[in-house]
Design an enzyme around this catalytic site. Sequence first.
Site, PDB file in Angstrom:
ATOM      1  N   GLN A 100       0.837  -1.208   0.000  1.00  0.00           N
ATOM      2  CA  GLN A 100       0.000   0.000   0.000  1.00  0.00           C
ATOM      3  C   GLN A 100       0.871   1.257   0.000  1.00  0.00           C
ATOM      4  O   GLN A 100       1.685   1.464   0.903  1.00  0.00           O
ATOM      5  CB  GLN A 100      -0.952   0.029   1.198  1.00  0.00           C
ATOM      6  CG  GLN A 100      -2.055   1.076   0.971  1.00  0.00           C
ATOM      7  CD  GLN A 100      -2.966   1.301   2.151  1.00  0.00           C
ATOM      8  OE1 GLN A 100      -2.503   1.415   3.285  1.00  0.00           O
ATOM      9  NE2 GLN A 100      -4.269   1.383   1.909  1.00  0.00           N
ATOM     10  N   TYR A 186      -5.821  11.106   4.160  1.00  0.00           N
ATOM     11  CA  TYR A 186      -4.426  11.370   3.800  1.00  0.00           C
ATOM     12  C   TYR A 186      -4.371  12.155   2.480  1.00  0.00           C
ATOM     13  O   TYR A 186      -5.396  12.590   1.967  1.00  0.00           O
ATOM     14  CB  TYR A 186      -3.625  10.068   3.810  1.00  0.00           C
ATOM     15  CG  TYR A 186      -3.645   9.456   5.202  1.00  0.00           C
ATOM     16  CD1 TYR A 186      -3.132  10.173   6.287  1.00  0.00           C
ATOM     17  CD2 TYR A 186      -4.261   8.248   5.467  1.00  0.00           C
ATOM     18  CE1 TYR A 186      -3.198   9.674   7.582  1.00  0.00           C
ATOM     19  CE2 TYR A 186      -4.327   7.737   6.760  1.00  0.00           C
ATOM     20  CZ  TYR A 186      -3.804   8.460   7.818  1.00  0.00           C
ATOM     21  OH  TYR A 186      -3.880   7.974   9.095  1.00  0.00           O
ATOM     22  N   ARG A 233      -7.549   2.427  -3.047  1.00  0.00           N
ATOM     23  CA  ARG A 233      -8.441   2.354  -1.873  1.00  0.00           C
ATOM     24  C   ARG A 233      -9.052   3.716  -1.611  1.00  0.00           C
ATOM     25  O   ARG A 233      -8.336   4.703  -1.474  1.00  0.00           O
ATOM     26  CB  ARG A 233      -7.688   1.892  -0.633  1.00  0.00           C
ATOM     27  CG  ARG A 233      -8.645   1.557   0.515  1.00  0.00           C
ATOM     28  CD  ARG A 233      -7.941   1.028   1.759  1.00  0.00           C
ATOM     29  NE  ARG A 233      -8.725  -0.039   2.386  1.00  0.00           N
ATOM     30  CZ  ARG A 233      -8.832  -0.231   3.687  1.00  0.00           C
ATOM     31  NH1 ARG A 233      -8.182   0.530   4.538  1.00  0.00           N
ATOM     32  NH2 ARG A 233      -9.581  -1.204   4.178  1.00  0.00           N
ATOM     33  N   GLY A 328      -9.579  -6.537   8.696  1.00  0.00           N
ATOM     34  CA  GLY A 328      -8.478  -5.832   9.329  1.00  0.00           C
ATOM     35  C   GLY A 328      -8.159  -6.395  10.695  1.00  0.00           C
ATOM     36  O   GLY A 328      -7.316  -7.301  10.839  1.00  0.00           O
ATOM     37  N   ARG A 329      -8.866  -5.894  11.720  1.00  0.00           N
ATOM     38  CA  ARG A 329      -8.550  -6.317  13.092  1.00  0.00           C
ATOM     39  C   ARG A 329      -8.595  -7.824  13.301  1.00  0.00           C
ATOM     40  O   ARG A 329      -7.756  -8.359  14.048  1.00  0.00           O
ATOM     41  CB  ARG A 329      -9.439  -5.551  14.073  1.00  0.00           C
ATOM     42  CG  ARG A 329      -9.020  -4.092  14.192  1.00  0.00           C
ATOM     43  CD  ARG A 329     -10.100  -3.222  14.760  1.00  0.00           C
ATOM     44  NE  ARG A 329     -11.231  -3.143  13.816  1.00  0.00           N
ATOM     45  CZ  ARG A 329     -12.353  -2.506  14.056  1.00  0.00           C
ATOM     46  NH1 ARG A 329     -12.518  -1.897  15.222  1.00  0.00           N
ATOM     47  NH2 ARG A 329     -13.315  -2.461  13.160  1.00  0.00           N
TER      48      ARG A 329
HETATM   49  C1  FNR Z   1      -6.135   0.413  10.032  1.00  0.00           C
HETATM   50  N1  FNR Z   1      -6.655   0.769   8.778  1.00  0.00           N
HETATM   51  C2  FNR Z   1      -5.796   1.142   7.755  1.00  0.00           C
HETATM   52  N2  FNR Z   1      -6.276   1.433   6.509  1.00  0.00           N
HETATM   53  C3  FNR Z   1      -5.412   1.711   5.479  1.00  0.00           C
HETATM   54  O1  FNR Z   1      -5.869   1.933   4.357  1.00  0.00           O
HETATM   55  N3  FNR Z   1      -4.067   1.692   5.700  1.00  0.00           N
HETATM   56  C4  FNR Z   1      -3.506   1.446   6.917  1.00  0.00           C
HETATM   57  O2  FNR Z   1      -2.267   1.422   7.071  1.00  0.00           O
HETATM   58  C5  FNR Z   1      -4.401   1.191   7.995  1.00  0.00           C
HETATM   59  N4  FNR Z   1      -3.926   0.962   9.257  1.00  0.00           N
HETATM   60  C6  FNR Z   1      -4.744   0.516  10.263  1.00  0.00           C
HETATM   61  C7  FNR Z   1      -4.193   0.108  11.485  1.00  0.00           C
HETATM   62  C8  FNR Z   1      -4.994  -0.438  12.472  1.00  0.00           C
HETATM   63  C9  FNR Z   1      -4.379  -0.925  13.755  1.00  0.00           C
HETATM   64  C10 FNR Z   1      -6.392  -0.541  12.247  1.00  0.00           C
HETATM   65  C11 FNR Z   1      -7.278  -1.171  13.276  1.00  0.00           C
HETATM   66  C12 FNR Z   1      -6.935  -0.115  11.058  1.00  0.00           C
HETATM   67  C13 FNR Z   1      -8.073   0.492   8.454  1.00  0.00           C
HETATM   68  C14 FNR Z   1      -8.262  -0.994   8.128  1.00  0.00           C
HETATM   69  O3  FNR Z   1      -7.639  -1.331   6.895  1.00  0.00           O
HETATM   70  C15 FNR Z   1      -9.754  -1.392   8.026  1.00  0.00           C
HETATM   71  O4  FNR Z   1     -10.370  -0.651   7.001  1.00  0.00           O
HETATM   72  C16 FNR Z   1     -10.489  -1.158   9.338  1.00  0.00           C
HETATM   73  O5  FNR Z   1      -9.773  -1.727  10.423  1.00  0.00           O
HETATM   74  C17 FNR Z   1     -11.888  -1.738   9.340  1.00  0.00           C
HETATM   75  O6  FNR Z   1     -11.838  -3.127   9.082  1.00  0.00           O
HETATM   76  P1  FNR Z   1     -12.020  -4.216  10.281  1.00  0.00           P
HETATM   77  O7  FNR Z   1     -10.885  -4.032  11.229  1.00  0.00           O
HETATM   78  O8  FNR Z   1     -13.340  -3.893  10.933  1.00  0.00           O
HETATM   79  O9  FNR Z   1     -12.025  -5.530   9.578  1.00  0.00           O
END
Ligand code: FNR
Length: 370
Positions: A100, A186, A233, A328-329
Amino acid sequence: MTQHLFSAIQLGQLSLNHRVAMAPLTRSRAAQPGNVPSPMNVEYYRQRASAALIISEATQISQQGQGYAWTPGIHSSEQVRGWKAVSDAVHAEGGKMFLQLWHVGRVSHPIFQPNGGLPVAPSALPVPGKTFIIDADGNGVWGDVPVPQALSIDGIHAIIEDYRAAARNAMLAGMDGVEIHAGNGYLLDQFINSESNHRTDSYGGNSENRARFLLEVVDAVVAEVGAQRVSVRLTPMGRFMGMGDDTPEATFGYIVRQLAPLDLAYLHLVEPAMVGTVVDDNYNPRWDAIIHQLRADYPGVLMLAGGYTRETAEQALASGRADIIAFGRPFIANPDLPARLQGDQALNSGDGNTFFGGGAGGYIDYPAMA
Ligand code: FNR
């Protein structure tokens, strides 16, 4: 044919045998000095190689593009070597990986900037938020973000070249493709949203002008590595980091219709009900409407992320809302997430205190199933 999580899908030239992708996740654990992927980072991604596709944590394309402590880059030869070790490990396990590409724009601080300068943005408007900086003792602390400097046209063109070079470096690092991060408030999102873009030149004003920077970045990156290795994205209607657009349906509709004929590997959207990582329970019918519209505007592979569970992911695939789902999480705490979802097994829960920064704890010590 009905789509489901464990049916195969073609993504550009990649054949994926299921649809559980790993969302990009900043973990702030790059080795210092130089923000270089380390053997510990290699192990983290290796553990998660059963994802249909791994999308790396956001990775700065230049020194100017950094805004948080200890995030990795893709602009030095050490960083390229570090990422090559990551992609080699993922490929050795049969996995696939996109890097990314990230420029934070105004979400930065002079400590990260070349010569301690001001961060850059479409307009000299501050972020209503803080970023994670490093204090004089080397500790991570939340710091206020200064008012940024508005980019000149030459400055915009220089950043397009940084994206091009970063995409080239990602290929040298053995990545299967790149995802252009144009969401979450961003740099590229700051240009897209009317709230943060008050320019009066060809990069500001109407939706077409506000989308111009992103579309020029996409063109440069596609010319460098080929459309089938490129994705974008977006976080339409996202409000993280002070985002907001007067006409999100028109703006994001325009962007998606411009991207549709390019034949990219996939388009990645985050569910608009996600504010950062929190699901906003205040149901707004515009959220569903915009995804519905963008889906109709995009005939290619559509990836969705944001609060998905096994059940809601299956519903989204069955209804055609998405073609592939990024988690993600759940991937932070479950390195073997696809197997757990396939077997409908219990999931480990993650520790939010170790999401950003630190060592192996909360990073490479989450157990796989026995
Ligand atoms: C993120 N998210 C995120 N999105 C992105 O485009 N680039 C990134 O580097 C990050 N970093 C990031 C770190 C952490 C610790 C979290 C929890 C989230 C957003 C992530 O990709 C995702 O869209 C969200 O977490 C929602 O999805 P989940 O976690 O509900 O499956």
